[in-house]
Design a protein around this motif. Structure first.
Motif, PDB file in Angstrom:
ATOM      1  N   LEU A   1       0.831  -1.206   0.000  1.00  0.00           N
ATOM      2  CA  LEU A   1       0.000   0.000   0.000  1.00  0.00           C
ATOM      3  C   LEU A   1       0.863   1.253   0.000  1.00  0.00           C
ATOM      4  O   LEU A   1       0.542   2.250  -0.659  1.00  0.00           O
ATOM      5  N   LEU A   2       1.951   1.212   0.748  1.00  0.00           N
ATOM      6  CA  LEU A   2       2.871   2.349   0.793  1.00  0.00           C
ATOM      7  C   LEU A   2       3.407   2.655  -0.604  1.00  0.00           C
ATOM      8  O   LEU A   2       3.470   3.817  -1.024  1.00  0.00           O
ATOM      9  N   GLU A   3       3.791   1.609  -1.344  1.00  0.00           N
ATOM     10  CA  GLU A   3       4.316   1.823  -2.689  1.00  0.00           C
ATOM     11  C   GLU A   3       3.239   2.366  -3.618  1.00  0.00           C
ATOM     12  O   GLU A   3       3.506   3.242  -4.454  1.00  0.00           O
ATOM     13  N   MET A   4       2.034   1.857  -3.488  1.00  0.00           N
ATOM     14  CA  MET A   4       0.934   2.347  -4.325  1.00  0.00           C
ATOM     15  C   MET A   4       0.640   3.813  -4.031  1.00  0.00           C
ATOM     16  O   MET A   4       0.417   4.618  -4.951  1.00  0.00           O
ATOM     17  N   ALA A   5       0.639   4.165  -2.746  1.00  0.00           N
ATOM     18  CA  ALA A   5       0.401   5.561  -2.383  1.00  0.00           C
ATOM     19  C   ALA A   5       1.543   6.448  -2.875  1.00  0.00           C
ATOM     20  O   ALA A   5       1.315   7.564  -3.368  1.00  0.00           O
ATOM     21  N   SER A   6       2.775   5.968  -2.758  1.00  0.00           N
ATOM     22  CA  SER A   6       3.935   6.744  -3.202  1.00  0.00           C
ATOM     23  C   SER A   6       3.887   7.025  -4.697  1.00  0.00           C
ATOM     24  O   SER A   6       4.396   8.040  -5.173  1.00  0.00           O
ATOM     25  N   ASN A   7       3.263   6.120  -5.448  1.00  0.00           N
ATOM     26  CA  ASN A   7       3.142   6.303  -6.896  1.00  0.00           C
ATOM     27  C   ASN A   7       1.939   7.158  -7.291  1.00  0.00           C
ATOM     28  O   ASN A   7       1.662   7.327  -8.480  1.00  0.00           O
ATOM     29  N   GLY A   8       1.221   7.674  -6.275  1.00  0.00           N
ATOM     30  CA  GLY A   8       0.143   8.607  -6.549  1.00  0.00           C
ATOM     31  C   GLY A   8      -1.185   7.994  -6.902  1.00  0.00           C
ATOM     32  O   GLY A   8      -2.068   8.680  -7.429  1.00  0.00           O
ATOM     33  N   PHE A   9      -1.375   6.704  -6.601  1.00  0.00           N
ATOM     34  CA  PHE A   9      -2.607   6.035  -7.002  1.00  0.00           C
ATOM     35  C   PHE A   9      -3.781   6.304  -6.061  1.00  0.00           C
ATOM     36  O   PHE A   9      -4.908   5.930  -6.369  1.00  0.00           O
ATOM     37  N   GLY A  10      -3.537   6.898  -4.913  1.00  0.00           N
ATOM     38  CA  GLY A  10      -4.612   7.188  -3.979  1.00  0.00           C
ATOM     39  C   GLY A  10      -4.063   7.453  -2.593  1.00  0.00           C
ATOM     40  O   GLY A  10      -2.864   7.648  -2.408  1.00  0.00           O
ATOM     41  N   TRP A  11      -4.966   7.454  -1.603  1.00  0.00           N
ATOM     42  CA  TRP A  11      -4.562   7.687  -0.219  1.00  0.00           C
ATOM     43  C   TRP A  11      -4.742   6.407   0.582  1.00  0.00           C
ATOM     44  O   TRP A  11      -5.547   5.541   0.231  1.00  0.00           O
ATOM     45  N   ALA A  12      -3.965   6.276   1.660  1.00  0.00           N
ATOM     46  CA  ALA A  12      -3.982   5.022   2.411  1.00  0.00           C
ATOM     47  C   ALA A  12      -3.756   5.269   3.892  1.00  0.00           C
ATOM     48  O   ALA A  12      -3.080   6.226   4.290  1.00  0.00           O
ATOM     49  N   GLU A  13      -4.355   4.392   4.681  1.00  0.00           N
ATOM     50  CA  GLU A  13      -4.064   4.336   6.110  1.00  0.00           C
ATOM     51  C   GLU A  13      -2.816   3.467   6.286  1.00  0.00           C
ATOM     52  O   GLU A  13      -2.799   2.309   5.853  1.00  0.00           O
ATOM     53  N   LEU A  14      -1.776   4.013   6.919  1.00  0.00           N
ATOM     54  CA  LEU A  14      -0.498   3.296   7.020  1.00  0.00           C
ATOM     55  C   LEU A  14       0.103   3.454   8.416  1.00  0.00           C
ATOM     56  O   LEU A  14      -0.100   4.491   9.075  1.00  0.00           O
ATOM     57  N   PRO A  15       0.859   2.447   8.866  1.00  0.00           N
ATOM     58  CA  PRO A  15       1.603   2.613  10.120  1.00  0.00           C
ATOM     59  C   PRO A  15       2.623   3.739   9.954  1.00  0.00           C
ATOM     60  O   PRO A  15       3.394   3.756   8.985  1.00  0.00           O
ATOM     61  N   ARG A  16       2.640   4.651  10.883  1.00  0.00           N
ATOM     62  CA  ARG A  16       3.513   5.829  10.745  1.00  0.00           C
ATOM     63  C   ARG A  16       4.991   5.447  10.774  1.00  0.00           C
ATOM     64  O   ARG A  16       5.810   6.069  10.089  1.00  0.00           O
ATOM     65  N   TRP A  17       5.348   4.406  11.537  1.00  0.00           N
ATOM     66  CA  TRP A  17       6.756   3.996  11.582  1.00  0.00           C
ATOM     67  C   TRP A  17       7.197   3.466  10.215  1.00  0.00           C
ATOM     68  O   TRP A  17       8.341   3.675   9.794  1.00  0.00           O
ATOM     69  N   LEU A  18       6.280   2.798   9.501  1.00  0.00           N
ATOM     70  CA  LEU A  18       6.609   2.241   8.192  1.00  0.00           C
ATOM     71  C   LEU A  18       6.875   3.358   7.195  1.00  0.00           C
ATOM     72  O   LEU A  18       7.825   3.289   6.399  1.00  0.00           O
ATOM     73  N   VAL A  19       6.050   4.392   7.239  1.00  0.00           N
ATOM     74  CA  VAL A  19       6.240   5.539   6.353  1.00  0.00           C
ATOM     75  C   VAL A  19       7.573   6.223   6.662  1.00  0.00           C
ATOM     76  O   VAL A  19       8.338   6.572   5.762  1.00  0.00           O
ATOM     77  N   SER A  20       7.844   6.402   7.953  1.00  0.00           N
ATOM     78  CA  SER A  20       9.087   7.058   8.358  1.00  0.00           C
ATOM     79  C   SER A  20      10.310   6.284   7.893  1.00  0.00           C
ATOM     80  O   SER A  20      11.315   6.866   7.479  1.00  0.00           O
ATOM     81  N   GLY A  21      10.215   4.952   7.932  1.00  0.00           N
ATOM     82  CA  GLY A  21      11.379   4.148   7.598  1.00  0.00           C
ATOM     83  C   GLY A  21      11.540   3.816   6.136  1.00  0.00           C
ATOM     84  O   GLY A  21      12.667   3.582   5.679  1.00  0.00           O
ATOM     85  N   TYR A  22      10.422   3.812   5.355  1.00  0.00           N
ATOM     86  CA  TYR A  22      10.502   3.284   3.996  1.00  0.00           C
ATOM     87  C   TYR A  22       9.983   4.212   2.897  1.00  0.00           C
ATOM     88  O   TYR A  22      10.177   3.917   1.725  1.00  0.00           O
ATOM     89  N   ALA A  23       9.339   5.303   3.242  1.00  0.00           N
ATOM     90  CA  ALA A  23       8.765   6.151   2.193  1.00  0.00           C
ATOM     91  C   ALA A  23       9.782   7.122   1.595  1.00  0.00           C
ATOM     92  O   ALA A  23       9.546   7.671   0.517  1.00  0.00           O
ATOM     93  N   ASN A  24      10.883   7.356   2.299  1.00  0.00           N
ATOM     94  CA  ASN A  24      11.935   8.247   1.796  1.00  0.00           C
ATOM     95  C   ASN A  24      11.400   9.622   1.401  1.00  0.00           C
ATOM     96  O   ASN A  24      11.790  10.196   0.376  1.00  0.00           O
ATOM     97  N   GLY A  25      10.494  10.161   2.219  1.00  0.00           N
ATOM     98  CA  GLY A  25       9.986  11.500   1.982  1.00  0.00           C
ATOM     99  C   GLY A  25       8.996  11.612   0.845  1.00  0.00           C
ATOM    100  O   GLY A  25       8.600  12.730   0.469  1.00  0.00           O
ATOM    101  N   ARG A  26       8.541  10.493   0.285  1.00  0.00           N
ATOM    102  CA  ARG A  26       7.634  10.543  -0.864  1.00  0.00           C
ATOM    103  C   ARG A  26       6.181  10.759  -0.470  1.00  0.00           C
ATOM    104  O   ARG A  26       5.345  11.090  -1.311  1.00  0.00           O
ATOM    105  N   LEU A  27       5.856  10.566   0.807  1.00  0.00           N
ATOM    106  CA  LEU A  27       4.480  10.664   1.253  1.00  0.00           C
ATOM    107  C   LEU A  27       4.283  11.848   2.192  1.00  0.00           C
ATOM    108  O   LEU A  27       5.209  12.249   2.903  1.00  0.00           O
ATOM    109  N   LYS A  28       3.061  12.355   2.211  1.00  0.00           N
ATOM    110  CA  LYS A  28       2.687  13.414   3.144  1.00  0.00           C
ATOM    111  C   LYS A  28       1.523  12.918   3.991  1.00  0.00           C
ATOM    112  O   LYS A  28       0.569  12.329   3.478  1.00  0.00           O
ATOM    113  N   GLU A  29       1.601  13.164   5.296  1.00  0.00           N
ATOM    114  CA  GLU A  29       0.514  12.776   6.189  1.00  0.00           C
ATOM    115  C   GLU A  29      -0.583  13.833   6.127  1.00  0.00           C
ATOM    116  O   GLU A  29      -0.318  15.037   6.270  1.00  0.00           O
TER     117      GLU A  29
END
Length: 295
Positions: free
Chosen positions: A227-255
């Motif tokens: 889901l994180l990868e799909m959201a990072s590619n701009g396909f929509g919005w997602a509910e995600l664990p905040r630690w996962l975004v912090s560790g793996y999104a590399n600044g590509r996502l906005k809360e």
């Protein structure tokens, strides 16, 4: 060809202590027994391990080259005996943990280190699963224990307890997504854009946790990382664990700033009541829990 443990041990002790007589005293055997054991090893190997021409036997080049191999065999023999003794005492040969991406704990790696030190010969397997898939793996016996976001109820054959750590969830979109341009986001704003939601094998296709949902404008995936990868590619919005975004999104996502978010979620550890936990699994369960709230 096999080599007797006695011969290997006699050789290793003679090298370590410097003489056959010292090795015999250490092993509680006669010097002739140690000498014969080493001689048999030399015959089996077809090599001279000691030069006996002097007052004390001296290790030959061949003996020096093989010493490390002998130590490895003796160490493996020790591990075999230790593992056999634990199994004979009831230790299970394997523990499998089904782990949700919702669970992130600074103590998790410490627990695994402790497990490794306490049960070095135990086979350990980590499975990544979410929601009902975690429960199903435990029910089927595929997983010994499971860690997941706390559910409202569990099957009667499943035991559960709440761990000390909680999971924080937020709503995220790609930084280029139109929703990311809004300072404050209402649920009506979310409903106008595609929802990316978790859809595990055991879950029915339905809105997750009361999130806004609009007809077919929904894509799903079986893991939060996808889901994180799909959201990072701009396909929509997602509910995600905040630690996962912090560790793996590399600044590509906005809360997104949405009323009622972020949310804190309890995390449960689950096990099957139909299969008694072995010593290693029981120990790991207790180490994962802090002030357990058993159900």
């Amino acid at each position: 060809m096999s080599y007797s443990p006695e011969s290997l041990e006699a050789f290793a002790q003679a090298v370590a202590l410097g003489s056959f007589s010292a090795a015999a005293r250490k092993l509680g055997k006669s010097q002739s027994t140690v000498s014969e054991a080493i001689a048999r090893l030399e015959i089996d190997l077809g090599l001279e391990l000691f030069d006996r021409s002097g007052r004390q036997p001296q290790l030959t080049d061949a003996g020096r080259a093989l010493l490390g191999r002998v130590d490895e065999i003796l160490a493996a023999s020790d591990r075999l005996q230790h593992a056999a003794a634990q199994l004979a005492g009831g230790l299970e040969p394997r523990v499998s943990l089904a782990l949700s991406d919702a669970y992130q704990s600074a103590q998790y790696e410490e627990r695994l280190t402790e497990l490794d030190q306490r049960y070095p010969d135990l086979e350990f397997e980590c499975l990544i699963a979410e929601h009902h898939d975690v429960i199903e793996l435990v029910v089927q016996g595929r997983a010994t224990l499971g860690l997941l976001a706390a559910q409202g109820s569990y099957p009667p054959e499943v035991g559960a307890a709440t761990v000390a750590e909680r999971a924080d969830f937020g709503l995220f979109v790609a930084r280029e997504h139109p929703l990311a341009q809004l300072a404050n986001v209402r649920e009506s704003d979310l409903a106008g854009w595609r929802l990316l939601r978790l859809n595990t094998v055991g879950d029915a296709m339905a809105p997750a946790d009361g999130l806004p949902f609009s007809g077919g404008r929904c894509w799903s995936a079986p893991s939060y990382l996808l889901l994180l990868e799909m959201a990072s590619n701009g396909f929509g919005w997602a509910e995600l664990p905040r630690w996962l975004v912090s560790g793996y999104a590399n600044g590509r996502l906005k809360e997104l700033q949405v009323p009622g978010w972020p949310r804190s979620q309890a995390v449960d550890v689950v096990w099957s009541r139909q299969r008694p936990l072995g010593p290693a699994a029981s120990w790991l369960l207790e180490r994962l829990l802090d002030r357990p709230a058993a159900r």
